[in-house]
Write a protein that holds these residues in place. Structure first.
Motif, PDB file in Angstrom:
ATOM      1  N   GLN A   1       3.000  37.038 -39.030  1.00 56.45           N
ATOM      2  CA  GLN A   1       3.152  37.573 -40.379  1.00 56.45           C
ATOM      3  C   GLN A   1       4.481  37.194 -41.026  1.00 56.45           C
ATOM      4  O   GLN A   1       4.646  37.379 -42.232  1.00 56.45           O
ATOM      5  N   PHE A   2       5.421  36.675 -40.232  1.00 59.35           N
ATOM      6  CA  PHE A   2       6.704  36.282 -40.810  1.00 59.35           C
ATOM      7  C   PHE A   2       6.594  35.028 -41.675  1.00 59.35           C
ATOM      8  O   PHE A   2       7.572  34.661 -42.336  1.00 59.35           O
ATOM      9  N   VAL A   3       5.444  34.377 -41.690  1.00 54.09           N
ATOM     10  CA  VAL A   3       5.276  33.236 -42.594  1.00 54.09           C
ATOM     11  C   VAL A   3       5.271  33.688 -44.046  1.00 54.09           C
ATOM     12  O   VAL A   3       5.436  32.867 -44.953  1.00 54.09           O
TER      13      VAL A   3
ATOM     14  N   ALA B   1      10.814  31.942 -42.510  1.00 55.09           N
ATOM     15  CA  ALA B   1       9.397  31.632 -42.728  1.00 55.09           C
ATOM     16  C   ALA B   1       9.027  30.276 -42.134  1.00 55.09           C
ATOM     17  O   ALA B   1       7.942  30.104 -41.573  1.00 55.09           O
ATOM     18  N   VAL B   2       9.922  29.294 -42.256  1.00 50.47           N
ATOM     19  CA  VAL B   2       9.648  27.972 -41.689  1.00 50.47           C
ATOM     20  C   VAL B   2       9.601  28.043 -40.164  1.00 50.47           C
ATOM     21  O   VAL B   2       8.745  27.408 -39.519  1.00 50.47           O
ATOM     22  N   ALA B   3      10.513  28.812 -39.567  1.00 45.51           N
ATOM     23  CA  ALA B   3      10.478  28.984 -38.113  1.00 45.51           C
ATOM     24  C   ALA B   3       9.188  29.678 -37.678  1.00 45.51           C
ATOM     25  O   ALA B   3       8.572  29.293 -36.667  1.00 45.51           O
ATOM     26  N   ALA B   4       8.760  30.682 -38.443  1.00 46.90           N
ATOM     27  CA  ALA B   4       7.487  31.338 -38.141  1.00 46.90           C
ATOM     28  C   ALA B   4       6.319  30.385 -38.379  1.00 46.90           C
ATOM     29  O   ALA B   4       5.298  30.450 -37.659  1.00 46.90           O
ATOM     30  N   GLY B   5       6.457  29.493 -39.361  1.00 47.49           N
ATOM     31  CA  GLY B   5       5.422  28.496 -39.589  1.00 47.49           C
ATOM     32  C   GLY B   5       5.265  27.555 -38.410  1.00 47.49           C
ATOM     33  O   GLY B   5       4.152  27.166 -38.042  1.00 47.49           O
TER      34      GLY B   5
ATOM     35  N   HIS C   1      -1.311  40.497 -46.592  1.00 52.20           N
ATOM     36  CA  HIS C   1      -0.705  39.472 -47.438  1.00 52.20           C
ATOM     37  C   HIS C   1      -1.782  38.550 -47.998  1.00 52.20           C
ATOM     38  O   HIS C   1      -2.661  38.105 -47.267  1.00 52.20           O
ATOM     39  N   LYS C   2      -1.684  38.268 -49.283  1.00 48.26           N
ATOM     40  CA  LYS C   2      -2.592  37.332 -49.932  1.00 48.26           C
ATOM     41  C   LYS C   2      -1.817  36.267 -50.701  1.00 48.26           C
ATOM     42  O   LYS C   2      -2.291  35.743 -51.699  1.00 48.26           O
TER      43      LYS C   2
ATOM     44  N   LEU D   1       2.380  31.005 -47.527  1.00 44.69           N
ATOM     45  CA  LEU D   1       1.858  30.501 -46.257  1.00 44.69           C
ATOM     46  C   LEU D   1       1.958  28.987 -46.192  1.00 44.69           C
ATOM     47  O   LEU D   1       2.409  28.423 -45.180  1.00 44.69           O
ATOM     48  N   ILE D   2       1.566  28.316 -47.248  1.00 42.84           N
ATOM     49  CA  ILE D   2       1.613  26.845 -47.264  1.00 42.84           C
ATOM     50  C   ILE D   2       3.048  26.347 -47.201  1.00 42.84           C
ATOM     51  O   ILE D   2       3.362  25.382 -46.493  1.00 42.84           O
ATOM     52  N   ASP D   3       3.944  27.006 -47.902  1.00 44.33           N
ATOM     53  CA  ASP D   3       5.345  26.589 -47.872  1.00 44.33           C
ATOM     54  C   ASP D   3       5.937  26.746 -46.474  1.00 44.33           C
ATOM     55  O   ASP D   3       6.750  25.920 -46.039  1.00 44.33           O
ATOM     56  N   SER D   4       5.528  27.778 -45.746  1.00 46.56           N
ATOM     57  CA  SER D   4       6.030  27.979 -44.384  1.00 46.56           C
ATOM     58  C   SER D   4       5.543  26.890 -43.443  1.00 46.56           C
ATOM     59  O   SER D   4       6.260  26.473 -42.525  1.00 46.56           O
ATOM     60  N   LEU D   5       4.321  26.409 -43.653  1.00 49.54           N
ATOM     61  CA  LEU D   5       3.734  25.402 -42.770  1.00 49.54           C
ATOM     62  C   LEU D   5       4.040  23.978 -43.199  1.00 49.54           C
ATOM     63  O   LEU D   5       3.719  23.036 -42.466  1.00 49.54           O
ATOM     64  N   TRP D   6       4.641  23.802 -44.364  1.00 49.22           N
ATOM     65  CA  TRP D   6       4.744  22.467 -44.954  1.00 49.22           C
ATOM     66  C   TRP D   6       5.541  21.502 -44.078  1.00 49.22           C
ATOM     67  O   TRP D   6       5.182  20.335 -43.954  1.00 49.22           O
ATOM     68  N   ASP D   7       6.613  21.961 -43.477  1.00 42.56           N
ATOM     69  CA  ASP D   7       7.447  21.070 -42.669  1.00 42.56           C
ATOM     70  C   ASP D   7       6.785  20.678 -41.354  1.00 42.56           C
ATOM     71  O   ASP D   7       7.173  19.678 -40.743  1.00 42.56           O
TER      72      ASP D   7
END
Length: 1173
Positions: free
Chosen positions: A411-413, A421-425, A469-470, A475-481
């Protein structure tokens, strides 16, 4: 086993001088001490030491010191401290020179090294040869402590700047090189290391922070260097053992030869050295680490944890066990973020190596829960490193994290802090989305997108399961890298959306389709804009050349793909409002030139056809506004496709206006036009909503919409029978029409046109004011929002630099209108909140949460619209006082809006904004006092009074830490508050109890924001109203006592205000008269000549004032000398010259007074102080 840390005190005891459980072994202090040396036995040796210690530092033969340029002259560096601090010479040669000097005369060289550590601590004292040979080490350290400059809290290790950072690196390097160069010779002479270890251990137990910090760092680096020697010895011993065994087998059955004896001696020599090294390590660890890892200074604790982490990684055979790991685990509970961060970084280095993990089972079990909770740490960097550590634990420790732990960490994403958020991603991607077997196990029907399809489905499933969370953009920004490759696979995503169940055998469910469309929009936005979404990151980041190139390539890829696919997607999902609203946002990220350069006009025609059908099918506001925005983006005059899109837009508007005209003609032709059936109302509502949505982004003036909608509004004002569904869009259309007319005003506009437009503007304002009292809530709220925006635009419009137009069209709200707007906010934002909380029915309690959030959003919009009028000076700033009253009560819902309003008004006018705050508090106090008139007195502990004090405290926090910047505002609050508190007091000095005296308790919350000189000024101003000692019978005068105490805080000469009996302690008349003379706000009270003489300040008072000025704040001399400029309302013109003269005199503090102040203000860390864990 690892002991359980105490819940009340997670760290071990912080008392630094307590009796330690572990003691330094005798091997660490035998064979001589660093300061009591038994080897200097003869008088000749003692004289030799005394003579040579003064010359050795200047001897170029024994130590080749470097030189530096000072005032144009070459100055020779004569001490180790100077050489190391300058760092201009290779450390290797510096150490070699010292070793050579040690071999010639170890006592003199060792004295030089001792002074090096003393000087690195910032101490100006020097250990002489006489002290070295005659005093015990404790006496020497005590002597150095006495010579320490207590007035200077600074020392080399904590000084800022690149020079001192380099010094710290040179200091550590010197110790490492020293041990390295001594390992083959003098390291094992049982004198050098014992002396150094004994010295550092003694300094580490000092009460002076500089000694403790410097010696602890030196001892930790010394142990690290010795550990490196230990590793080399282990290798040499192992090699010697192998050679010995080989040689023994070779001569098996024969007599022992010389070679074998030589290897045996070498092996025993290594064993002896290892024993010596082990003794050194034990002495340092027990003598320094065990005491200092729990030091009260966080930098010292952080140093210890950083070094023990390095020892564990460097020499796991000795240190990788629970006996040493427990210290890192305990310090995970440290209160200082710096220490917790060092623990996490150290554990990252340990958990990153799989061969270590198997030996950490007990530690992992014991401290796993603590580590899992640390991503919630208040320090952002600690939270980020905790998440990275959990990532390593998840990779290298099987089943260490439970499913519940992972769900919590996923959920930290959605957090707003992007690094976390990036680390959680990364954790989410590697743990859940990215599986190694994706390429091997292809989903059925996946085709060439098998792997990406599987990852997308897992991502969609995770997003749908995240009920709290919606925010898909987060979410996408956290996973982007980490997942940028498959997140840019738009071909795979659109293929899934276009898949037909009949042909392809598998189709996504409706929920999966909606989520995937949101993901597509979020990925397109992330790729095209290149910066995080709103709320994550302070501002747009500056892209590098490489990032800009990638961004352009992604935009081209998006355009080329969606130009052909988007019409198909719109055709398939044209009936779903939510899906269509998201899909229609994609064209704004197109590179529109691709239409013409790629000869793709046929795809543009297909898109325009689908958009026209969507406008005809839907009446949802979000769909209509998105469609209008899409037409606006495509209809840019600079691109080649403008004529094609403009023609399609004009056709659509013609159809809408034709339909509207037919409905309006039928409406006005009826004799009783207000009698409309439901079908006609629905059709007119639908057409007006479409027209309003397009009129917001497009100029529809040529269709003459203004007259049509204005007639509807006038009809409603006269008859009051129009349906609500018609009034709201008609009001919007009229508003947009006037805005477009206002935007069209130019320098050449005729005067008649401007007069006519001005009349229309005022007419529309009257219409909005009328609808503020409409019976329907939606109409009232819409009229209020439009009126606020309308007033803001009219008061700040420039009419294209046409000064005449500005004069004719300018419109500011009248006093009555301002009162109506404020009353509307109170009734519909704040009062409504109270009513809801009191009168909730069972049905309302079961109301859906989304409806409550929508209601809160509407209230926030209303409040924000009104606060903008205050912030931009459209309405009087004092109106904000009514808003500020609800700051504490509604902090969770509206606190950010009110706080921003306060910040904006203070930026516009500090004084007026401050007056607004004091008015707010005064009004609240008066209302509270009126409600308690019948009772015997005010209850200081009641909820209402406590809330007032809390509100004042919150106001004081908004002034920030810069007291100089806010000193005038804070002083004004005290001045106005004192005057208000003593209103209605009878007698010359208010000896009768003032009715508002309790207000002093409220403004006392601002006392900590006063500078010390200003506290004395405010105190003197208070003396005008309560100059004489007053008999305090009961608690009536308690507010005055407490307020005076808050002003006299930290003033030594006036620290005792209350006597034991609770009455005023006698205040010297010389003090009070001096303060009154400085702070009088007019003429001084009439006094006789005898009384004036009696009240004249004497020499003792003058000296006390001088001492107070010296102790208050030396760095603010210039501000205090010119205080009349900053606080004009507290220091009138007639007295400013005298006041400044007196203040300047008080700054001329004697050297004796300054020395006393220095000794009094110095912050000496008490080693025995406890630290809460």
């Amino acid at each position: 086993m690892i002991a359980e840390p105490n819940t009340a005190n997670n760290l071990p005891s912080q008392k630094e001088n307590a009796v330690h459980d572990e003691t330094v072994p005798e091997s660490a202090v035998q064979n001589g001490s660093c300061v009591r040396n038994g080897n200097l036995k003869t008088p000749r040796e003692k004289r030799k030491v005394r003579q040579q210690c003064e010359n050795i530092r200047r001897s170029s033969a024994s130590s080749k010191r470097v030189s530096r340029l000072q005032n144009g002259q070459v100055v020779e560096a004569v001490t180790l401290f100077e050489v190391v601090s300058m760092g201009k010479q290779a450390m290797q040669s510096v150490v070699d020179d010292w070793v050579e000097a040690y071999k010639q005369d170890r006592n003199v060289a060792l004295l030089d090294l001792i002074n090096f550590f003393i000087q690195c601590s910032g101490c100006q004292g020097m250990v002489t040869a006489e002290m070295f040979q005659s005093l015990h080490k404790k006496d020497v350290i005590k002597k150095m402590t006495e010579n320490f400059d207590e007035g200077n809290e600074d020392y080399p290790l904590i000084r800022a700047g690149p020079y001192w950072k380099k010094f710290k690196a040179n200091f550590c390097e010197f110790i490492a090189v020293l041990v390295q160069q001594c390992q083959c010779s003098i390291l094992y002479d049982s004198y050098l290391m014992d002396t150094i270890i004994s010295l550092l251990t003694g300094l580490a137990d000092s009460m002076v922070r500089a000694f403790r910090h410097t010696s602890t760092l030196a001892a930790m680096k010394l142990l690290t260097a010795v550990l490196t020697v230990r590793l080399n010895l282990d290798v040499n011993k192992h090699n010697a053992q192998r050679l010995y065994e080989v040689e023994k087998k070779r001569i098996s059955g024969k007599r022992t030869n010389y070679r074998l004896d030589q290897l045996e001696r070498k092996r025993k020599e290594y064993e002896h050295k290892l024993l010596e090294i082990q003794n050194m390590m034990t002495a340092i660890f027990k003598g320094t680490f065990l005491n200092r890892y729990r030091d009260v200074i966080p930098e010292i604790r952080a140093t210890c944890i950083e070094e023990i982490s390095g020892w564990i990684k460097t020499y796991p055979d000795a240190f990788l066990n629970d006996s040493y790991l427990k210290y890192i685990g305990w310090m995970l509970y440290d209160k200082q973020a710096e220490v917790r961060l060092k623990c996490l970084l150290g554990l990252q280095g340990i958990y990153s190596r799989k061969e270590f993990v198997s030996r950490m089972d007990l530690f992992t079990i014991r401290f796993k829960d603590r580590i899992v909770s640390m991503p919630l740490d208040k320090d952002h960097e600690v939270a980020v490193q905790a998440m990275k550590l959990l990532m390593l634990m998840s990779q290298n420790c099987e089943d260490v994290l439970s499913a519940e732990d992972c769900e919590t960490l996923y959920q930290f994403v959605y957090t707003t802090h992007r690094p976390l958020a990036v680390a959680a991603g990364e954790f989410l991607y590697k743990r859940l989305l990215s599986h190694e077997g994706d390429e091997e196990v292809q989903p059925k029907g996946g085709g060439k997108f098998g792997s990406s399809t599987d990852q997308l489905k897992r991502l969609i499933r995770f997003f749908l399961d995240s009920k709290l969370h919606k925010h898909v953009a987060y979410l996408i920004d956290s996973l982007w890298d980490w997942a940028g490759k498959f997140l840019k696979d738009w071909e795979c995503m659109t293929t899934l959306l276009l898949r037909n169940a009949e042909e392809d055998g598998e189709e996504l469910s409706d929920a999966y389709q909606s989520a995937l469309i949101e993901i597509i929009l979020a990925t397109v936005r992330e790729a095209a804009e290149g910066h995080p979404p709103v709320g994550r990151g302070a501002a747009k980041k500056i892209l590098s050349v490489k990032e800009k190139k990638i961004q352009l390539e992604d935009c081209t890829k998006i355009t080329e793909h969606f130009i052909m696919v988007l019409p198909q997607l719109l055709a398939k999902y044209s009936t779903d409002a939510q899906k269509v609203a998201n899909l229609l946002q994609i064209p704004q990220y197109y590179d529109l030139d691709v239409y013409s350069t790629g000869h793709l006009e046929k795809h543009l025609d297909a898109l325009l056809r689908e958009m026209k059908d969507i406008v005809a099918k839907h009446s949802d506001v979000s769909v209509l506004e998105t469609s209008s925005r899409a037409y606006y983006v495509l209809c840019s005059e600079e691109i080649a496709i403008y004529s094609q899109v403009d023609h399609a837009r004009s056709q659509l508007i013609d159809e809408l206006m034709g339909h509207l005209n037919l409905l309006l003609d039928g409406f006005w032709q009826k004799e009783e036009g207000f009698c409309m059936d439901a079908g006609e109302i629905s059709r007119m509502h639908s057409v007006l909503r479409r027209v309003a949505a397009f009129h917001n982004a497009h100029d529809l003036t040529k269709w003459n919409l203004y007259d049509k909608t204005l007639r509807l509004l006038v009809f409603e004002m006269e008859h009051g029978s129009l349906p609500v569904l018609i009034i709201v869009p008609a009001l919007q259309c009229t508003y947009f029409s006037l805005l477009w007319q206002l935007a069209a005003v130019s320098e050449n506009s005729p005067k008649e046109t401007l007069f006519a437009l001005g009349r229309e503007l005022r007419h529309f304002s009257q219409i909005c004011m009328h609808f503020l009292h409409h019976k329907d809530k939606d109409i009232k709220e819409k009229a209020f929002l439009i009126l606020c925006d309308w007033l803001l635009i009219l008061s700040h419009q420039d009419a294209n630099n046409n000064e005449q137009a500005v004069g004719l069209l300018d419109y500011l709200p009248s006093t009555s209108l301002q009162e109506k707007l404020l009353l509307f906010i109170q009734e519909h934002v704040f009062m409504g909140e109270e009513e809801e909380s009191k009168d909730l029915t069972e049905e309302e309690e079961r109301e859906d949460e989304s409806c409550k959030l929508d209601n809160l959003h509407k209230k926030r919009s209303l409040l924000a619209a009104y606060c903008k009028l205050i912030a931009y000076n459209v309405v009087e700033m004092t109106a904000a006082a009514e808003i500020y009253k609800y700051y504490v009560k509604t902090y969770n819902d509206f606190g950010d809006i009110i706080k921003e309003t306060l910040s904006k008004t203070r930026h516009n006018n500090k004084i007026q904004s401050t007056k607004t705050l004091i008015i707010c508090l005064q009004q609240l106090f008066q209302a509270y006092a009126e409600s308690h008139e019948s009772s015997s007195g005010l209850d200081f502990f009641s909820a209402s009074f406590t809330n007032m004090k809390e509100l004042a405290r919150r106001f004081s926090l908004t002034f920030g830490w810069d007291q100089v910047k806010s000193r005038e505002s804070v002083a004004m609050i005290h001045k106005e508050g004192i005057e208000f508190a003593f209103q209605g007091a009878n007698g010359v000095h208010g000896k009768c109890l003032p009715p508002n005296l309790s207000f002093l308790l409220i403004i006392s919350e601002f006392s900590n924001k006063l500078l010390k000189p200003d506290k004395r000024l405010v105190y003197a101003y208070l003396q005008r109203y309560a100059a004489e000692p007053l008999p305090c019978k009961g608690d009536e005068w308690q507010p005055l006592i407490l307020y005076r105490n808050s002003l006299l805080a930290n003033e030594d000469e006036e620290s005792s205000v209350l006597g034991i009996s609770g009455e005023w302690s006698p205040v010297g008349t010389s003090k009070t008269s001096s303060f009154k003379r400085k702070l009088s706000n007019g003429s001084l009270p009439e006094t006789s000549q005898t009384e004036a003489t009696r009240k004249a300040p004497g020499p003792q008072c003058a000296s006390q004032l001088a001492s107070a000025a010296g102790k208050s704040r030396k760095r603010l001399k210039s501000q205090e000398m010119h205080l009349q400029e900053h606080l004009p309302f507290l220091c009138p013109g007639g007295l400013r010259g005298r006041y400044c003269k007196d203040e300047i005199k008080t700054e001329e503090v004697s050297e004796e007074g300054q020395a006393e102040d220095t000794a009094e203000d110095v912050d000496v860390d008490v080693v025995g102080a406890d630290q809460d864990s």
